[in-house]
Scaffold this motif. Structure first.
Motif, PDB file in Angstrom:
ATOM      1  N   THR A 235       0.835  -1.193   0.000  1.00  0.00           N
ATOM      2  CA  THR A 235       0.000   0.000   0.000  1.00  0.00           C
ATOM      3  C   THR A 235       0.873   1.247   0.000  1.00  0.00           C
ATOM      4  O   THR A 235       2.097   1.171   0.192  1.00  0.00           O
ATOM      5  CB  THR A 235      -0.910   0.019   1.240  1.00  0.00           C
ATOM      6  N   LEU A 236       0.237   2.402  -0.211  1.00  0.00           N
ATOM      7  CA  LEU A 236       0.984   3.662  -0.142  1.00  0.00           C
ATOM      8  C   LEU A 236       1.552   3.882   1.250  1.00  0.00           C
ATOM      9  O   LEU A 236       2.656   4.430   1.405  1.00  0.00           O
ATOM     10  CB  LEU A 236       0.072   4.831  -0.533  1.00  0.00           C
ATOM     11  N   GLU A 237       0.803   3.447   2.276  1.00  0.00           N
ATOM     12  CA  GLU A 237       1.299   3.584   3.649  1.00  0.00           C
ATOM     13  C   GLU A 237       2.591   2.787   3.838  1.00  0.00           C
ATOM     14  O   GLU A 237       3.538   3.260   4.481  1.00  0.00           O
ATOM     15  CB  GLU A 237       0.237   3.103   4.650  1.00  0.00           C
TER      16      GLU A 237
ATOM     17  N   GLN B  35       6.243  11.362   1.349  1.00  0.00           N
ATOM     18  CA  GLN B  35       5.208  11.780   2.291  1.00  0.00           C
ATOM     19  C   GLN B  35       3.835  11.493   1.691  1.00  0.00           C
ATOM     20  O   GLN B  35       3.519  11.940   0.578  1.00  0.00           O
ATOM     21  CB  GLN B  35       5.329  13.269   2.628  1.00  0.00           C
ATOM     22  N   LEU B  36       3.024  10.721   2.422  1.00  0.00           N
ATOM     23  CA  LEU B  36       1.689  10.372   1.960  1.00  0.00           C
ATOM     24  C   LEU B  36       0.767  11.572   2.111  1.00  0.00           C
ATOM     25  O   LEU B  36       0.673  12.175   3.181  1.00  0.00           O
ATOM     26  CB  LEU B  36       1.149   9.185   2.757  1.00  0.00           C
ATOM     27  N   ASP B  37       0.100  11.931   1.030  1.00  0.00           N
ATOM     28  CA  ASP B  37      -0.831  13.056   1.020  1.00  0.00           C
ATOM     29  C   ASP B  37      -2.103  12.612   0.310  1.00  0.00           C
ATOM     30  O   ASP B  37      -2.192  12.642  -0.920  1.00  0.00           O
ATOM     31  CB  ASP B  37      -0.207  14.262   0.299  1.00  0.00           C
ATOM     32  N   GLY B  38      -3.084  12.159   1.096  1.00  0.00           N
ATOM     33  CA  GLY B  38      -4.320  11.669   0.507  1.00  0.00           C
ATOM     34  C   GLY B  38      -4.110  10.341  -0.192  1.00  0.00           C
ATOM     35  O   GLY B  38      -3.699   9.362   0.414  1.00  0.00           O
ATOM     36  N   GLU B  39      -4.355  10.309  -1.498  1.00  0.00           N
ATOM     37  CA  GLU B  39      -4.238   9.077  -2.268  1.00  0.00           C
ATOM     38  C   GLU B  39      -2.985   9.043  -3.130  1.00  0.00           C
ATOM     39  O   GLU B  39      -2.939   8.356  -4.157  1.00  0.00           O
ATOM     40  CB  GLU B  39      -5.485   8.884  -3.147  1.00  0.00           C
TER      41      GLU B  39
ATOM     42  N   ILE C 199       3.653   9.300  -6.488  1.00  0.00           N
ATOM     43  CA  ILE C 199       3.245   7.903  -6.686  1.00  0.00           C
ATOM     44  C   ILE C 199       1.748   7.844  -6.417  1.00  0.00           C
ATOM     45  O   ILE C 199       1.296   8.220  -5.331  1.00  0.00           O
ATOM     46  CB  ILE C 199       3.994   6.951  -5.737  1.00  0.00           C
ATOM     47  N   ASP C 200       0.963   7.378  -7.406  1.00  0.00           N
ATOM     48  CA  ASP C 200      -0.489   7.347  -7.219  1.00  0.00           C
ATOM     49  C   ASP C 200      -0.925   6.058  -6.536  1.00  0.00           C
ATOM     50  O   ASP C 200      -0.101   5.194  -6.206  1.00  0.00           O
ATOM     51  CB  ASP C 200      -1.213   7.555  -8.552  1.00  0.00           C
ATOM     52  N   LYS C 201      -2.239   5.904  -6.345  1.00  0.00           N
ATOM     53  CA  LYS C 201      -2.777   4.756  -5.609  1.00  0.00           C
ATOM     54  C   LYS C 201      -2.523   3.434  -6.320  1.00  0.00           C
ATOM     55  O   LYS C 201      -2.592   2.363  -5.702  1.00  0.00           O
ATOM     56  CB  LYS C 201      -4.278   4.944  -5.370  1.00  0.00           C
TER      57      LYS C 201
END
Length: 427
Positions: A77-79, A95-99, A112-114
Motif C-alpha cells: 500500500t501507499l502507507e 510523504q503520503l498526502d491523501g491518495e 506515486i499514485d494509488k
C-alpha cells in the motif's frame, strides 16, 4: 626587388580582411545556434535522461518491495511505501498526502499514485536544507534525552521544522524530549519549498521493563479423537519497540534466551523476559511470571457445579477432579471412562459450555463392593458428548483410596458395563 616589397603589403591587408570575415561568420554561427535553442535543447535532453534514470530507480525499488511483501502474504500500500522507500533509497523524501505520495529524490520531484505508478515532476528549485543535532546528555542509562535540532539553508530561509511526532514549529531551531532509545527523524522546509531531513539515533536511554501477560485459557488438556493433548499457555510480552533494542525471553529459568518475535505457546511453568541495548551495554532487570500448565495425567480442583454439594460437608471426604477441554470433533461421540472405585463411593462426569458452567452431570460408578480395588477390575462408563460441549470434568467424593480413573477417550460406541483388568485395557 620592388615587386617583393609590394607583395608584403598586399598580404597584410588580406590577413586583416580574413580575420574580419571570420569574426562575422562566427557571430552569425553563434546567433544561429542560440536563436535555434540548440544549447537549450541539449540541456533539456540531459535533464530528461537524468529524470528517466531517477524514475527507473524508484520503480525498481517499488517492484523489489512488492516482491518481498507479497512473498510474506502482505499487500503493498501507499502507507507501506511511505515507510519502506526511505529504508531502500538513501536521501529519498516520501510523504503520503491523501491518495498519493509526494516526494523528492536526487533534487527531482515525483509522485506515486494509488496504483503505485511513478510520475516525475521536474527538478527542484533552490538549495536543500540541512539539519544538525545536539543533545543534553550522553550518560548511559538516562531516563530521557533532550534533542536540539538546528536547520540551515544556503538559498533563502528556513520557514519551519517538523518534529518526529509530526508537530510543526516556525523558525530554524527546536527541541524535542524523548524517553525511549530509537531513531528520530526531523524535517525542515525552506522559503523556496525545498525539504530536508536528518535522523538522530538515541541509544543511551534504558528500555522500559518488559510486561508479561499470560493467558491460561488453554492450559488445560484437550480431549481429541486421538486422545488427550497436553495443555499450553499463551504468552505475550510488551517490550519497547526500537531497532537498537533486542528483546529476549526464557522458558528454562534463564538457562537459555531466545529473541522474542511474537506470541508464544508453551508448556513452561515460568516465563522470563529482558531487553538489551548491546551498543550501549544497557540491560533491563529480568522479570518473570509463573504459570500453571496442566498435563493430561494431572487433576485440577473443579468448581462446585460438577459434584453434589452434600459431600462438601461430610467429615473425612475430599472433593477432587480433572478439568479438560473437549475438541468439537468429539461431539456426537462417546466419552468412555475406565475406572475403579472402592467402598461404594461415587464419581461424576460433567459437561459444560464453559469451565464456569457445568449443566450436565452423569454418575461414573456407584456400585463397587468393599475390597474390589484388589481385583483391579475396571468398569467402562460411556456417555454421549452433546454438541456445543467445550468443557468436561471428572470428580469424585472419596475417602481413603476412593475413585481411580485409568483411561479416558472418545469412542464410536457405548461401552458401559464392560469390565477389564488394569493390564488389559481395550485398544
Amino acid at each position: 626587388m620592388k615587386k617583393l616589397l609590394n607583395n608584403k603589403g598586399i598580404t597584410l591587408i588580406a590577413l586583416v580582411i580574413t580575420i574580419i570575415i571570420l569574426l562575422i561568420l562566427a557571430g552569425i554561427s553563434i546567433a544561429s545556434l542560440t536563436g535555434s535553442g540548440l544549447f537549450g535543447r541539449a540541456k533539456e535532453s540531459k535533464e530528461k535522461s537524468l529524470e528517466a534514470q531517477i524514475k527507473e530507480e524508484i520503480e525498481t525499488t517499488i517492484m523489489n518491495i512488492q516482491i518481498e511483501e507479497i512473498s510474506k502474504g502482505n499487500n503493498v500500500t501507499l502507507e507501506l511505501l511511505e515507510k519502506e522507500l526511505p529504508n531502500k533509497l538513501k536521501d529519498i523524501e516520501a510523504q503520503l498526502d491523501g491518495e498519493e505520495i509526494e516526494g523528492e529524490y536526487k533534487d527531482y520531484a515525483y509522485t506515486i499514485d494509488k496504483d503505485l505508478k511513478v510520475e516525475m515532476n521536474g527538478p527542484m528549485n533552490g538549495a536543500k536544507p540541512t539539519i544538525t543535532f545536539s543533545v543534553n546528555t550522553t550518560d548511559i542509562g538516562a531516563s530521557e534525552v533532550i534533542i536540539t535540532a538546528t536547520a540551515t539553508v544556503s538559498d533563502g530561509t528556513i520557514t519551519k521544522i517538523i518534529k518526529p511526532d509530526g508537530t510543526e514549529v516556525s523558525g530554524a531551531e527546536t527541541t524535542f524530549t524523548v524517553n525511549k532509545s530509537g531513531s528520530y527523524i526531523f524535517k525542515a522546509i525552506s522559503s523556496t519549498g525545498r525539504k530536508g531531513k536528518n535522523t538522530i539515533d538515541i541509544q543511551n536511554i534504558k528500555p522500559s521493563t518488559p510486561i508479561i501477560t499470560i493467558n491460561e485459557e488453554e492450559r488445560f488438556p484437550t480431549l481429541t479423537l486421538e486422545g488427550f493433548k497436553g495443555g499450553k499457555i499463551i504468552v505475550d510480552i510488551q517490550f519497547d519497540d526500537s531497532e537498537f533494542i533486542k528483546n529476549y525471553y526464557s522458558e528454562d529459568d534463564g538457562a537459555t534466551w531466545q529473541i522474542y518475535s511474537g506470541t508464544i505457546r508453551t508448556n513452561a511453568t515460568k516465563i522470563m523476559a529482558k531487553s538489551v541495548i548491546e551498543e550501549s551495554n544497557i540491560e533491563t532487570e529480568i522479570v518473570s511470571k509463573e504459570a500453571s500448565v496442566i498435563n493430561a495425567t494431572e487433576g485440577v480442583p473443579l468448581d462446585q457445579n460438577c459434584y453434589d454439594k452434600k459431600f462438601d460437608t461430610q467429615s473425612g471426604y475430599a472433593l477432587y477432579g480433572a478439568l479438560f477441554k473437549i475438541d468439537s470433533d468429539c461431539w456426537g461421540k462417546y466419552i468412555t471412562i475406565y475406572c475403579n472405585n472402592v467402598y461404594g463411593e461415587a464419581g461424576w462426569l460433567c459437561f459444560g459450555s464453559s469451565k464456569e458452567n457445568f449443566s450436565d452431570k452423569y454418575t461414573i460408578y456407584l456400585n463397587s463392593l468393599p475390597g474390589e480395588v484388589d481385583t483391579r477390575l475396571l468398569h467402562a462408563r460411556s456417555v454421549l458428548i452433546p454438541d456445543g460441549t467445550y468443557w468436561g470434568g471428572i470428580s469424585g467424593a472419596v475417602s481413603n483410596d476412593g475413585l481411580y480413573v485409568y483411561e479416558v477417550w472418545c469412542s464410536e460406541s457405548d461401552l458401559s458395563g464392560n469390565e477389564y483388568s488394569n493390564e488389559n485395557l481395550p485398544n
